[in-house]
Scaffold this motif. Structure first.
Motif, PDB file in Angstrom:
ATOM      1  N   GLY A 149       0.827  -1.197   0.000  1.00 17.49           N
ATOM      2  CA  GLY A 149       0.000   0.000   0.000  1.00 17.49           C
ATOM      3  C   GLY A 149       0.862   1.248   0.000  1.00 17.49           C
TER       4      GLY A 149
ATOM      5  N   GLN B  28      -4.141  -3.716   3.652  1.00 16.34           N
ATOM      6  CA  GLN B  28      -2.783  -3.315   3.315  1.00 16.34           C
ATOM      7  C   GLN B  28      -2.049  -2.807   4.555  1.00 16.34           C
ATOM      8  OE1 GLN B  28      -3.537  -0.225   0.441  1.00 16.34           O
ATOM      9  NE2 GLN B  28      -3.640  -1.658  -1.283  1.00 16.34           N
TER      10      GLN B  28
ATOM     11  N   ARG C 103      -8.231  -1.872   3.697  1.00 17.68           N
ATOM     12  CA  ARG C 103      -7.989  -2.488   2.392  1.00 17.68           C
ATOM     13  C   ARG C 103      -7.184  -3.780   2.521  1.00 17.68           C
ATOM     14  NH1 ARG C 103      -5.988   2.191  -1.845  1.00 17.68           N
ATOM     15  NH2 ARG C 103      -7.680   3.711  -1.541  1.00 17.68           N
TER      16      ARG C 103
ATOM     17  N   ALA D 277      -5.573   2.174   5.021  1.00 18.79           N
ATOM     18  CA  ALA D 277      -4.866   1.059   4.387  1.00 18.79           C
ATOM     19  C   ALA D 277      -5.273  -0.259   5.033  1.00 18.79           C
ATOM     20  CB  ALA D 277      -3.358   1.259   4.504  1.00 18.79           C
TER      21      ALA D 277
END
Length: 255
Positions: free
Chosen positions: A12, A191, A189, A186
């Motif tokens: 990320g 990540q 996600r 992040a």
């Protein structure tokens, strides 16, 4: 910026932007609405008359250069200079900032200020988003003021993540908030943002210091009051500077 070569690839990546002098040209009408609203709010609730003065690439109040200052910090500066007792500052500042935000919202509701973006900034934000980079803000503007500026310039949504100047007087606190926000995003996600996965982009030495405080990389753009050579003593470790066509824009602006 090529995401394939981004240091955070596979984990990320995120970029957080300052606003005035970084996304918006110095001395923009949006900045003037912002500072005019602050002056009105200060006088309305404290009786203190305040004038903001533009000089070249600088913005001053009471002889103090406001490069890198926050909304909360600027209000506190004006109130302290006028002799307002320290115990009264937090409550009075909160009232002033809230009213300032309302004034900015009313003044910018129908504005289209996309022409006040610095060259290439809209394209950069669009491309970063296209490549899956998380984008947000690290700004001394109050969040509601930042939202008004982003809406007026067509960058709606940038204010959803970041650090803001509603209550913080120190840019280091704002940058830490911004980094925490993008790291949290992040995480949603799936990540992880590595040590080199976050970049702060700004135009003052305060932005460089804020990036260092948050332990992230920075890019200093030579558009604001601070010269490239003055950002932390040349080119500080982890900081790069970028030149744009905005110097010409700054010289033309009525400051």
């Amino acid at each position: 910026m090529d995401h394939v070569a981004w240091p955070g690839t596979g984990r990320g990546a995120a970029v957080v932007f300052d606003i005035d002098g970084t996304l918006l040209r110095p001395g923009s009408s949006l900045q003037r609405v912002h500072m005019g609203s602050m002056a009105t709010a200060i006088e309305r609730f404290s009786g203190i008359h305040t004038e903001f003065r533009y000089d070249g690439g600088d913005l001053f109040v009471n002889g103090n250069n406001l490069a890198g200052c926050t909304d909360a910090g600027t209000v506190d500066l004006v109130l302290r200079t006028a002799g307002v007792p320290a115990p009264e500052l937090p409550c009075l500042r909160a009232t002033i900032v809230e009213n300032m935000c309302d004034l900015v919202a009313a003044a910018t509701e129908t504005l289209d200020s996309r022409h006040e973006l610095l060259p290439g900034t809209a394209a950069l934000v669009t491309e970063l988003r296209r490549r899956g980079v998380i984008v947000g803000l690290s700004t001394g503007n109050a969040r509601a003021v930042a939202a008004c500026k982003m809406r007026a310039t067509g960058l709606t949504g940038l204010e959803a993540l970041g650090g803001f100047g509603d209550t913080h007087g120190a840019r280091s606190d704002i940058s830490r908030d911004a980094v925490a926000a993008v790291r949290l995003a992040a995480g949603t996600r799936g990540q992880v943002l590595g040590e080199t996965g976050v970049v702060l982009i700004g135009d003052t030495t305060s932005d460089v210091g804020a990036a260092r405080a948050a332990d992230v990389r920075c890019v200093g753009v030579a558009t604001g009051a601070a010269r490239a050579a003055g950002r932390g003593g040349g080119r500080p470790p982890g900081c790069r500077h970028a030149r744009t066509g905005a110097r010409r824009d700054r010289r033309r602006s009525d400051r």
